[in-house]
Design a protein around this motif. Sequence first.
Motif, PDB file in Angstrom:
ATOM      1  N   ARG A 208      11.589   0.773  12.848  1.00  0.00           N
ATOM      2  CA  ARG A 208      12.385  -0.101  11.989  1.00  0.00           C
ATOM      3  C   ARG A 208      12.421   0.466  10.573  1.00  0.00           C
ATOM      4  NH1 ARG A 208      14.219  -4.724  13.520  1.00  0.00           N
ATOM      5  NH2 ARG A 208      14.391  -5.506  11.408  1.00  0.00           N
ATOM      6  N   PRO A 209      13.490   0.171   9.838  1.00  0.00           N
ATOM      7  CA  PRO A 209      13.551   0.644   8.446  1.00  0.00           C
ATOM      8  C   PRO A 209      12.461   0.044   7.574  1.00  0.00           C
ATOM      9  CG  PRO A 209      15.360  -0.872   8.921  1.00  0.00           C
ATOM     10  CD  PRO A 209      14.718  -0.542  10.231  1.00  0.00           C
ATOM     11  N   THR A 210      11.920  -1.115   7.986  1.00  0.00           N
ATOM     12  CA  THR A 210      10.879  -1.765   7.190  1.00  0.00           C
ATOM     13  C   THR A 210       9.561  -0.990   7.205  1.00  0.00           C
ATOM     14  OG1 THR A 210      10.599  -3.201   9.130  1.00  0.00           O
ATOM     15  CG2 THR A 210      11.722  -4.132   7.231  1.00  0.00           C
ATOM     16  N   ALA A 211       9.522   0.142   7.887  1.00  0.00           N
ATOM     17  CA  ALA A 211       8.363   1.034   7.745  1.00  0.00           C
ATOM     18  C   ALA A 211       8.233   1.502   6.309  1.00  0.00           C
ATOM     19  CB  ALA A 211       8.499   2.234   8.677  1.00  0.00           C
ATOM     20  N   SER A 212       9.293   1.325   5.518  1.00  0.00           N
ATOM     21  CA  SER A 212       9.210   1.651   4.092  1.00  0.00           C
ATOM     22  C   SER A 212       8.186   0.779   3.373  1.00  0.00           C
ATOM     23  CB  SER A 212      10.581   1.473   3.434  1.00  0.00           C
ATOM     24  OG  SER A 212      11.042   0.135   3.571  1.00  0.00           O
ATOM     25  N   SER A 213       7.762  -0.314   3.994  1.00  0.00           N
ATOM     26  CA  SER A 213       6.708  -1.156   3.427  1.00  0.00           C
ATOM     27  C   SER A 213       5.321  -0.736   3.895  1.00  0.00           C
ATOM     28  CB  SER A 213       6.942  -2.627   3.813  1.00  0.00           C
ATOM     29  OG  SER A 213       8.173  -3.099   3.306  1.00  0.00           O
ATOM     30  N   LEU A 214       5.258   0.030   4.967  1.00  0.00           N
ATOM     31  CA  LEU A 214       3.975   0.451   5.539  1.00  0.00           C
ATOM     32  C   LEU A 214       3.570   1.839   5.063  1.00  0.00           C
ATOM     33  CD1 LEU A 214       1.711  -0.254   7.628  1.00  0.00           C
ATOM     34  CD2 LEU A 214       3.155   0.848   9.363  1.00  0.00           C
ATOM     35  N   ILE A 215       4.540   2.723   4.980  1.00  0.00           N
ATOM     36  CA  ILE A 215       4.256   4.113   4.609  1.00  0.00           C
ATOM     37  C   ILE A 215       3.573   4.227   3.248  1.00  0.00           C
ATOM     38  CG2 ILE A 215       5.328   6.339   4.086  1.00  0.00           C
ATOM     39  CD1 ILE A 215       7.463   5.565   6.234  1.00  0.00           C
ATOM     40  N   PRO A 216       4.041   3.517   2.205  1.00  0.00           N
ATOM     41  CA  PRO A 216       3.344   3.631   0.915  1.00  0.00           C
ATOM     42  C   PRO A 216       1.892   3.172   0.955  1.00  0.00           C
ATOM     43  CG  PRO A 216       5.516   2.649   0.618  1.00  0.00           C
ATOM     44  CD  PRO A 216       5.248   2.688   2.091  1.00  0.00           C
ATOM     45  N   VAL A 217       1.575   2.226   1.821  1.00  0.00           N
ATOM     46  CA  VAL A 217       0.197   1.745   1.934  1.00  0.00           C
ATOM     47  C   VAL A 217      -0.692   2.856   2.472  1.00  0.00           C
ATOM     48  CG1 VAL A 217      -1.301   0.031   3.007  1.00  0.00           C
ATOM     49  CG2 VAL A 217       1.009  -0.613   2.279  1.00  0.00           C
ATOM     50  N   VAL A 218      -0.246   3.492   3.551  1.00  0.00           N
ATOM     51  CA  VAL A 218      -1.019   4.604   4.114  1.00  0.00           C
ATOM     52  C   VAL A 218      -1.107   5.746   3.112  1.00  0.00           C
ATOM     53  CG1 VAL A 218      -1.172   6.265   6.005  1.00  0.00           C
ATOM     54  CG2 VAL A 218      -0.312   3.959   6.448  1.00  0.00           C
ATOM     55  N   GLY A 219       0.010   6.045   2.466  1.00  0.00           N
ATOM     56  CA  GLY A 219       0.025   7.144   1.512  1.00  0.00           C
ATOM     57  C   GLY A 219      -0.911   6.924   0.337  1.00  0.00           C
ATOM     58  N   LEU A 220      -0.903   5.704  -0.211  1.00  0.00           N
ATOM     59  CA  LEU A 220      -1.760   5.410  -1.354  1.00  0.00           C
ATOM     60  C   LEU A 220      -3.231   5.438  -0.957  1.00  0.00           C
ATOM     61  CD1 LEU A 220      -2.122   4.640  -4.282  1.00  0.00           C
ATOM     62  CD2 LEU A 220      -1.745   2.227  -3.644  1.00  0.00           C
ATOM     63  N   ALA A 221      -3.557   4.857   0.200  1.00  0.00           N
ATOM     64  CA  ALA A 221      -4.947   4.864   0.652  1.00  0.00           C
ATOM     65  C   ALA A 221      -5.432   6.286   0.886  1.00  0.00           C
ATOM     66  CB  ALA A 221      -5.076   4.039   1.932  1.00  0.00           C
ATOM     67  N   ALA A 222      -4.590   7.109   1.507  1.00  0.00           N
ATOM     68  CA  ALA A 222      -4.971   8.498   1.745  1.00  0.00           C
ATOM     69  C   ALA A 222      -5.113   9.267   0.435  1.00  0.00           C
ATOM     70  CB  ALA A 222      -3.929   9.160   2.645  1.00  0.00           C
ATOM     71  N   LEU A 223      -4.217   8.998  -0.503  1.00  0.00           N
ATOM     72  CA  LEU A 223      -4.275   9.689  -1.798  1.00  0.00           C
ATOM     73  C   LEU A 223      -5.557   9.335  -2.548  1.00  0.00           C
ATOM     74  CD1 LEU A 223      -2.642  11.607  -3.573  1.00  0.00           C
ATOM     75  CD2 LEU A 223      -1.591   9.604  -4.650  1.00  0.00           C
ATOM     76  N   LEU A 224      -5.931   8.068  -2.504  1.00  0.00           N
ATOM     77  CA  LEU A 224      -7.188   7.660  -3.144  1.00  0.00           C
ATOM     78  C   LEU A 224      -8.385   8.355  -2.508  1.00  0.00           C
ATOM     79  CD1 LEU A 224      -6.549   3.825  -3.606  1.00  0.00           C
ATOM     80  CD2 LEU A 224      -6.622   5.576  -5.390  1.00  0.00           C
ATOM     81  N   ALA A 225      -8.357   8.481  -1.175  1.00  0.00           N
ATOM     82  CA  ALA A 225      -9.457   9.168  -0.494  1.00  0.00           C
ATOM     83  C   ALA A 225      -9.502  10.644  -0.875  1.00  0.00           C
ATOM     84  CB  ALA A 225      -9.301   9.015   1.020  1.00  0.00           C
ATOM     85  N   VAL A 226      -8.328  11.256  -1.032  1.00  0.00           N
ATOM     86  CA  VAL A 226      -8.285  12.666  -1.437  1.00  0.00           C
ATOM     87  C   VAL A 226      -8.854  12.832  -2.840  1.00  0.00           C
ATOM     88  CG1 VAL A 226      -6.729  14.541  -2.067  1.00  0.00           C
ATOM     89  CG2 VAL A 226      -6.370  13.291   0.074  1.00  0.00           C
ATOM     90  N   VAL A 227      -8.449  11.947  -3.769  1.00  0.00           N
ATOM     91  CA  VAL A 227      -8.927  12.031  -5.148  1.00  0.00           C
ATOM     92  C   VAL A 227     -10.442  11.844  -5.199  1.00  0.00           C
ATOM     93  CG1 VAL A 227      -8.864  10.899  -7.406  1.00  0.00           C
ATOM     94  CG2 VAL A 227      -6.741  11.339  -6.158  1.00  0.00           C
ATOM     95  N   ARG A 228     -10.960  10.944  -4.358  1.00  0.00           N
ATOM     96  CA  ARG A 228     -12.398  10.686  -4.341  1.00  0.00           C
ATOM     97  C   ARG A 228     -13.169  11.668  -3.454  1.00  0.00           C
ATOM     98  NH1 ARG A 228     -11.437   4.189  -3.413  1.00  0.00           N
ATOM     99  NH2 ARG A 228     -10.752   3.710  -5.543  1.00  0.00           N
TER     100      ARG A 228
END
Length: 396
Positions: A208-228
């Motif tokens: 569904r196009p509403t994956a646009s609401s899910l993808i940023p969540v995964v991306g932000l969580a992964a980015l925080l883990a990378v930074v840490r």
Amino acid sequence: MDVVTTEEPSRPAPAPPTGPATADRVRPGYVRRLRDAARDAAPALALYAVIRLIGVLVVYLWARNIDVSPVERLTRADGNWYLGIVQHGYDGYEKTQSNMAFFPLYPGLTAALERLSPFSPRESALVVAWLAALAAAWGLYAVGKHLHDRRTGILLAALWGAVPHAVVESMGYSESLFTALAAWTLYALLRRHWVTAGVVCLFAGLTRPTASSLIPVVGLAALLAVVRRRDGWRPWAALLLAPAGWLGYLAWVGTRTGRPDGWFHIQSAGWGTTFDFGVYTVDRGQQALVQVAALPLLVVTVVALLSIMFFALSAIDRQPWPLLLYSGLMLVTTLGAAGYYHSKARFLLPAFPLLLPAAVGLARAGWARAGTVLVTLVALSAYFGGYLLLIWTKSP
């Protein structure tokens, strides 16, 4: 003088047993965990199945009473568009309302089942949706139990099966499949299973196009883990996998249409869907409240208001930020878009974390009070589901 000791002479360790006993002992842990998880989730799945069975039975009896096909009603409106993709593939860009607006995973699974089974395309669409709904209920149970307790998980799955537009969960629509993928993505994210979260989110992006609401969540969580500098390479994998399905389909549509914004152009020019920051939604909501409005429009308005209230309650309860961000983005993208006011409550079905405050409250109230509330909600949901499919002429 001799020293007397009672110690026995050392003996070699016994050899490990062989044969069937060894095979049982080294059975893969994944199979065992899956079996145990299924047994643990069985009450939630059974309760959800009973609730949805009641809703489908009401539709069946009501449809038979007015001499229409219940299967056709369960695959009407958007369901017919998905069936067209199953039977004929995607159409050309020259059509006013191109079926390329619909993402490919759900019709792809339906087509695969139709080819491998004796089911007709309509029956295959319903089987895929029903199995996806059970997978979604399992995911909701897992999230509720992980954050609170087993009772909360059971009630979260049950509440999702008894919301006003829950009949859509039993229709030939993609909401159930997307909810399942979103729930398991978020569950994997909460447990820091990065690769799983990325892969499941990839499939959500094909649904569904509403994956646009899910993808940023995964991306932000992964980015925080990378930074840490946590969990090594796995957050990087999630960061790359999560948007791949969504972006891949948009790129394919762009190639077919000959313009990079092809999918968005189809949505606006063909389907009349744009983003106006909620102006359209507020205007239609006001009309539904102050004028004589059809029952579904009133229900959509109430659902929208309750969704905002439950989002505020989720924030007050300090819900984990991935769930809160996902729900917030779902609200923004759904209520902020112009067009299809009568379907906005359906579009919010995958925003299941909004139901967590209610599930927690019912769990603390005890089974007697929770059962009383659930029975009432199931009755109302079953009636309204029949009304949407057999009286209301537009899509749910």
